[in-house]
Scaffold this motif. Structure first.
Motif, short mmCIF file in Angstrom:
data_model
loop_
_atom_site.label_atom_id
_atom_site.label_comp_id
_atom_site.label_asym_id
_atom_site.label_seq_id
_atom_site.Cartn_x
_atom_site.Cartn_y
_atom_site.Cartn_z
N THR A 9 -20.16 16.12 12.49
CA THR A 9 -21.59 15.30 12.33
C THR A 9 -20.89 14.25 11.30
OG1 THR A 9 -22.97 17.45 12.49
CG2 THR A 9 -23.73 15.57 11.42
N SER A 11 -21.12 11.84 8.41
CA SER A 11 -21.76 11.57 7.04
C SER A 11 -22.84 10.37 6.77
CB SER A 11 -20.75 11.50 5.86
OG SER A 11 -19.92 12.47 6.05
N GLU A 14 -21.77 6.42 6.84
CA GLU A 14 -20.58 6.19 7.40
C GLU A 14 -20.83 5.25 8.46
OE1 GLU A 14 -17.38 9.06 10.06
OE2 GLU A 14 -18.97 9.81 9.11
N HIS A 23 -30.02 7.41 6.15
CA HIS A 23 -30.18 8.84 5.25
C HIS A 23 -31.61 9.39 5.74
CE1 HIS A 23 -30.31 11.59 2.16
NE2 HIS A 23 -31.32 11.05 1.68
#
Length: 71
Positions: A9, A11, A14, A23
């Protein structure tokens, strides 16, 4: 059998080409599933939001929202 690879997965923050993992894309984090395929919500440098599969990110098949092809 053996056709699918398990990619980690990505980050938050990234980058994959022009795409940046966003986010809090969904309430359960940045990834979601459709069947057995994992998707992640990303923001392109041009500002458009896209949701490519994680496999397409890691194999460099998804590097932008398509803005490269429109120019």
């Amino acid at each position: 059998m053996g056709r699918h690879k398990k990619y980690p997965t990505p980050s938050v923050g990234e980058r994959f080409g022009k795409l940046t993992v966003e986010h809090n894309a969904l309430s359960n984090g940045t990834t979601f599933y459709k069947g057995s395929v994992r998707f992640v919500r990303c923001v392109c440098d041009c500002g458009k939001i896209v949701t490519p599969s994680i496999g397409r990110l890691y194999t460099h098949k998804a590097t932008s929202c398509g803005c490269d092809k429109r120019k």
